[in-house]
Each structure stands twice: as C-alpha cells, then as structure tokens.
Design a protein around this motif. Structure first.
Motif, PDB file in Angstrom:
ATOM      1  N   ASP A 246      -8.060 -26.645   5.383  1.00  0.00           N
ATOM      2  CA  ASP A 246      -9.262 -26.191   4.684  1.00  0.00           C
ATOM      3  C   ASP A 246     -10.395 -27.194   4.844  1.00  0.00           C
ATOM      4  O   ASP A 246     -11.558 -26.817   5.067  1.00  0.00           O
TER       5      ASP A 246
ATOM      6  N   ARG B  90     -11.779 -27.021   8.385  1.00  0.00           N
ATOM      7  CA  ARG B  90     -12.661 -25.862   8.590  1.00  0.00           C
ATOM      8  C   ARG B  90     -14.041 -26.123   8.003  1.00  0.00           C
ATOM      9  O   ARG B  90     -15.064 -25.768   8.602  1.00  0.00           O
ATOM     10  N   ASP B  91     -14.087 -26.738   6.837  1.00  0.00           N
ATOM     11  CA  ASP B  91     -15.372 -27.042   6.221  1.00  0.00           C
ATOM     12  C   ASP B  91     -16.172 -28.014   7.085  1.00  0.00           C
ATOM     13  O   ASP B  91     -17.379 -27.809   7.319  1.00  0.00           O
TER      14      ASP B  91
ATOM     15  N   GLN C 294     -17.409 -26.327  10.283  1.00  0.00           N
ATOM     16  CA  GLN C 294     -18.516 -25.411  10.013  1.00  0.00           C
ATOM     17  C   GLN C 294     -19.823 -26.159   9.818  1.00  0.00           C
ATOM     18  O   GLN C 294     -20.901 -25.680  10.200  1.00  0.00           O
TER      19      GLN C 294
ATOM     20  N   VAL D 190     -10.224 -26.296  14.828  1.00  0.00           N
ATOM     21  CA  VAL D 190     -11.011 -25.152  14.339  1.00  0.00           C
ATOM     22  C   VAL D 190     -12.480 -25.335  14.711  1.00  0.00           C
ATOM     23  O   VAL D 190     -13.374 -24.850  14.015  1.00  0.00           O
TER      24      VAL D 190
END
Length: 521
Positions: free
Chosen positions: A186, A189-190, A193, A432
């Motif tokens: 998680d 991914r943050d 992004q 990711v």
C-alpha cells in the motif's frame, strides 16, 4: 560502443577547449565520437563557469570554492533517442590540476549513491569528514571533475514529495507476515502514484542516461578521453560507461564494486548473507568489549542476545526516543557498513539501548542514535535525501518483478536468512511504478582495462558481486582487502597496499600484473 555513434563538429571541440581554458585544458587533436546528431544547442553549447559559492545555505558550493573549483551547468536531452526534445540541466564542478606542467588529463569523481557527487572534487583535494585523507597527487596531476547525476542535487532534481518516514517504512522495513507485507504494498502504491506526474522523465533516469550525460560532458570539455574514479553505485556507472564508451576511457578505478547484474529494483536482493557476516564481525568485536557493553563474552553469545532482543521487540514493541520500535524496524537498525572501532562503538551503544528497551528499561540514546530513529517517524519531505530520484534510477535500470513474486521470495528465504532476508528482498515502488524502462539494462562484457577495489566482507557490495564484475571486465585487475567488513576502501580505509595499486594505475597507467590481496595494516 554505445547506441549513438556519430561525432561532434570541429566547432564543438573548439567550444569545449575554450571553456576548458579556465581549467588549463590542452586541446585534443580530435574528440572521439559518442553520440548521434545533436542539435547545436546541445552539441555546441559552452559551459559558463562561475563561482561555486552561490548562497549561504550551499555548503557543497562553499567547499568546492574553498579548493579552487569552478561550477557550471550544461543541457542534456531528457531522452537521447529524441535529442531535439526537452532537456535536463546537469550541474558540474571542475578543479584544475594544481601542477599543470605535469597534467595527465581529466579525472571524473563519482561518490556513489546514486546521489549528488560534485563534492567528490573537494574530497580528493582536502579529504572528508571523519579525518579521511585526500589524494594530493591526483589533485596535482588531474583536472578533477564531478557532476550531480541527472535528477539529483543541482541537476534538475526530481522530487515526488515522499514523506521520509513513509519511504523508510518499505526501504528499511522487513515485514514479518503477510499483513505487514501488504502494508508495504500500500505504501509503495502511494509513493509510486506521487511520481506519476513525472512519467515523461521517469524512464530516462537510468544509469545508461547518466553515462551518456557523462560522455556529453567529455565532449564539452574538449577531452578525447576521461579517467574515472567511482565508489559503490559509481562503480556501476563506471562499468556502464566503459561498456558503452570504452574507447573514450583512459584509466578507470571502481571501488566497492556492485554486481553488474544487481542495480535496479533488486539491488539488495543477494546481500543478506554478507550483512549477517558483517553483524557477526561486530559481535566478535562486542565480545571483546563486554566490560563496556555487557552483551556477551563470546561472538555467539552476542548474536544470541541480538536474536533475543529482536524477539522481545516483536512480542512487546517498546517506546524509544518517542518512537515505537516494531519488529519490522529491527533489521534496518542492525545494518553495519563500517568496521572501525569508532563505528563499532557507536553501533554497540545502539544495540545496548535496544536490548535495554526490549526489557522495559528506560534508555538514554546517544544523539546519533536518536537521529537515526527519528527519520523513521519523519512526516516531512527531506529533498536532499533524494529518495524518489534514487528509486526512479532503479526503476529505469531494470524492470521489476511483480508484487507476489516479492512475497514468495521473502517467505522462501526466511529460514536461511532469518534476520536480514526480508529486508534484503523487500518490495520497492518499482513493482507498481507508473512507467517501464526505456531500454534494457547494459550487459557488461568487455576486455577494456579497469582496476577494481573492494573489501572481502563488504555488506553492501558482497564479494560474490565484486567477483562477477571482475569476470565481466576480463581486462581488469582486482585489489581486495581480506578480513575487512566495510563499504568504501580507497580513501576510506588506510592501506598502503590499496593506495599504491590505485595511484600507480591512475598516475603511471600501470595495472597490477595479477589480482592482489591486501591485509589491514
């Protein structure tokens, strides 16, 4: 030897030597070709040299100015496959040879990371913090040059706004179960992004792109060939440059060399055994200092206490210096990279404090340990750390494995690598990432000469990887310090054996006849 093979114009060569007049450069007869057709604004640009001391906040600039360096900038294509497209600014520092009558050429200094490296110039002239020596004869005989690699330091920094503690949660975290691993996904991914707005730049943050920038700098300086001295990631950049532009290399020294197949998202994947061996060496030292530390009178006893404190922290996370210590933080706190008495003493104080805290005792950490813990809870962005640019470089160098492959890898190695395996094999945001590499990684396979320097017990660049680079560079020779557990040897570890080999090569052009083993003096 690279993708781009056309030469530069005579006007560009003249421009490079005109700029180099500031630094005492002799005009070469011909600059070796390295790039495709570049627009005049790139290929014929002139570096405008200026004072490095540009602001009271710029400690690096002040240090460079103090040793007589000048600073400048040049423009490089973001994407060398589209040389007429957008550009990136590359910051460079240059200090002329102090004995121009005996000048040998230009020596590029790359301090590793990847990260800002311009201060490598002042390091060679006056030494660096901790009392480490300079390299006075190199500074006399060479024009010293260093650049901040693209997207680091003063070279168009790429900053995605990553909170420091959030990044360290995955970079220095070792998840102990599936739930902990999923939390790192998680976070990854943050972070990924947050870099998505830079997707046009991200594929061009690779080491290959930095190597092309370095060769462009060579032509702008009017130099036919460069010599090179690089540590850690700088060893990989040097190897890539040697593979791509070997005809443009004079003498090359690669210190604490990385396995040429490692740089990228899995840079640390094979380091757990070497890291454990370095911890064991500290444990040997700690046993000899049991009256001060009280961690055990034998190496085995000290290591058993380390395992016990890790188990106690996992069972009941203590609060230390306002930070809650959790099991996934422990391996990152137990990394060692320097086997000097000073470093081992400082590390011993930290381990003693962790041991006490795990027993519920109130501990008083030394300031260095408090600072080390504080960054784990830091919610602000610390741009000078360059975390997002470092990861961008890794993601651009090689494609990452998928998320699930990371978890399987960690679980399959828990038994063999109980303390450091999950940390070494951790997932990075590359798994990711919003973009893929623009091109494959460089395969290192050349007979061009180079000198490789390293420590047998290097926990960051394991000896197996050093040997892999030695094999890939078949024309090279190696100088290895036995029984030494540190990262960074030349100018970091006092050794006449190492210094003689390095300086005989850089100053006289003589490689050792065979590989050399050096003992600590």
């Amino acid at each position: 030897m690279g993708i781009f093979t056309s030469g530069r114009s005579a006007a560009a060569v003249a421009t490079g030597c005109a700029a180099a007049a500031v630094i005492g450069c002799a005009a070469p007869e011909q600059v070796a070709p390295s790039h495709g057709t570049l627009p005049d604004r790139i290929g014929n640009q002139r570096i405008e040299w200026h004072d490095c001391d540009t602001s009271p906040e710029d400690a690096v600039g002040r240090g460079l100015a103090a040793v007589g360096a000048r600073c400048g900038e040049f423009q490089a294509p973001v994407d060398y496959a589209r040389p007429f497209g957008p550009t990136v600014t590359i910051a460079v520092a240059l200090r002329p040879a102090s004995d121009p009558a005996r000048r040998l050429g230009t020596l590029v200094v790359e301090t590793g990371g990847p990260g800002p490296s311009r201060e490598g110039v002042s390091m060679l002239v006056e030494g660096h913090e901790g009392g480490y020596p300079a390299a006075p004869e190199l500074a006399q005989r060479y024009d010293l040059v260093a650049l901040d690699p693209r997207f680091f330091g003063a070279s168009s920094p790429l900053e995605c706004g990553w909170p420091t503690g959030e990044y360290l949660a995955i970079a220095q975290g070792a998840p102990t179960d599936r739930a902990g691993f999923d939390r790192t996904v998680d976070v990854a991914r943050d972070l990924a992004q947050r870099c998505a707005p830079h997707r046009e730049l991200l594929p061009h943050a690779s080491t290959r792109a930095v190597a092309r920038d370095l060769d462009l700098l060579r032509t702008l300086l009017g130099q036919q060939r460069l010599s090179y001295l690089g540590w850690s990631w700088g060893s990989y950049l040097g190897a890539v440059y040697l593979q791509m532009f070997g005809d443009n290399v004079d003498r090359m020294v690669l210190d604490s060399a990385l396995d040429p197949r490692a740089p990228g998202p899995d840079l640390t994947r094979a380091t757990a055994p070497a890291t454990a061996a370095a911890l064991a060496d500290w444990a040997r030292w700690a046993a000899d200092h049991d009256p001060e530390l009280g961690l055990g009178t034998t190496q085995q006893a000290v290591l058993a206490e380390v395992d016990a404190l890790a188990a106690r922290i996992a069972e009941r996370p203590p609060m230390v210096a306002g930070i809650t210590l959790t099991a996934d933080m422990v391996p990152g706190l137990l990394l060692t990279v320097d086997d000097t008495d000073e470093s081992y003493t400082e590390f011993g104080a930290l381990v003693r404090a962790l041991s006490d805290a795990s027993r519920g005792l109130v501990v008083d950490l030394p300031p260095s340990s408090v600072a080390k813990l504080a960054v784990y809870a830091e919610t602000e962005v610390i741009p000078e750390f360059g975390f997002s640019a470092t990861v961008a470089n890794q993601c651009a160098d090689r494609a990452a494995r998928d998320v699930e492959a990371h978890y399987v890898d960690i679980e399959e190695h828990r038994a063999a690598e109980p303390l450091f395996g999950a940390l070494a094999r951790h997932l990075t945001p590359c798994a990711v990432w919003p973009t893929r590499p623009a091109e494959p990684a460089t395969e290192i396979d050349t007979s061009a000469p180079a000198l490789l320097v390293g420590a047998e017990g290097d926990p960051v660049a394991p000896i197996a990887g050093q040997r892999a680079l030695r094999e890939a560079l078949s024309g090279s020779r190696s100088v290895t310090m036995t029984g030494v557990f540190r990262h960074g040897v030349y100018l970091f570890e006092p050794s006449r054996c190492v210094d003689t080999a390095v300086e005989r090569y850089l100053l006289d052009g003589v490689l050792p006849a065979a590989d050399i083993l050096c003992r600590r003096e």
